[in-house]
Design an enzyme around this catalytic site. Structure first.
Site, short mmCIF file in Angstrom:
data_model
loop_
_atom_site.label_atom_id
_atom_site.label_comp_id
_atom_site.label_asym_id
_atom_site.label_seq_id
_atom_site.Cartn_x
_atom_site.Cartn_y
_atom_site.Cartn_z
CD GLU A 1 1.52 -5.62 8.79
OE1 GLU A 1 1.66 -6.79 9.13
OE2 GLU A 1 2.11 -4.89 8.26
CG HIS B 1 -0.38 0.17 2.56
ND1 HIS B 1 0.25 1.10 3.04
CD2 HIS B 1 0.06 -0.97 3.53
CE1 HIS B 1 0.94 0.91 4.22
NE2 HIS B 1 0.91 -0.48 4.26
#
Length: 181
Positions: free
Chosen positions: A109, A33
């Site tokens: 995550e 990202h």
């Protein structure tokens, strides 16, 4: 011509060679990202859901421009807004029919626990004992108040099967996310 994206892998056989099964070429593209508000490039933001910074939006758009000639049959992302927005920006630059972005909970995550939002320098200064444990214990280390690294890897691995393997028959896959720590 062999070697183009999406072509089947073909091997020429002579009469003396045994027949081999031919498998289609499948491609998996992983992207990180873009930069987040709060500087995810230097801070430990795992479970904390932080948005992309303007710089991160530009980075994701640049990745999309680089992938503009690719065709994706599926796009998976974690439930975190930074990963989803990165996927949206990448897809805006790829000219093909609309494609749904599939959220996979198991791709989120790692939870850094008490270290969330800290830099590695701050971890070393504030929690040197656990920093040493992180270094020496490897995958067995549990972030203070967070997730065990080995369990994180197992969670992501478990999510790969149902999310990706079944869809890999389709062709190219794109998965924006973070790097493993």
């Amino acid at each position: 011509a062999p070697g183009r994206r999406g072509d089947a892998a073909v091997t020429a056989l002579t009469p003396s060679q045994p027949r081999r099964k031919v498998f289609p070429v499948r491609e998996l593209v992983l992207i990180r990202h873009g930069e987040t508000v709060g500087q995810s490039s230097i801070r430990l933001y795992g479970a904390t859901d932080v948005a992309l910074a303007p710089e991160g939006e530009q980075q994701a758009a640049a990745a999309g421009r680089m992938l503009a000639s690719w065709r994706f049959d599926a796009v998976f992302t974690s439930p975190l807004c930074r990963a989803r927005r990165s996927a949206e920006l990448v897809l805006e630059h790829i000219p093909h029919p609309p494609i749904d972005i599939e959220t996979v909970e198991g791709f989120r995550e790692i939870d850094f626990g008490a270290w969330e939002g800290w830099t590695w320098d701050e971890v070393a200064a504030r929690d040197p004992i656990n920093m040493q444990r992180w270094s020496s214990e490897g995958p067995a280390f549990c972030f203070p108040g967070g997730e065990v690294r080995r369990e994180f890897f197992a969670r992501v691995h478990a999510a790969v099967g149902p999310s990706i393997e079944a869809r890999f028959e389709a062709g190219g896959l794109l998965i924006p996310g973070s790097r493993a720590r």
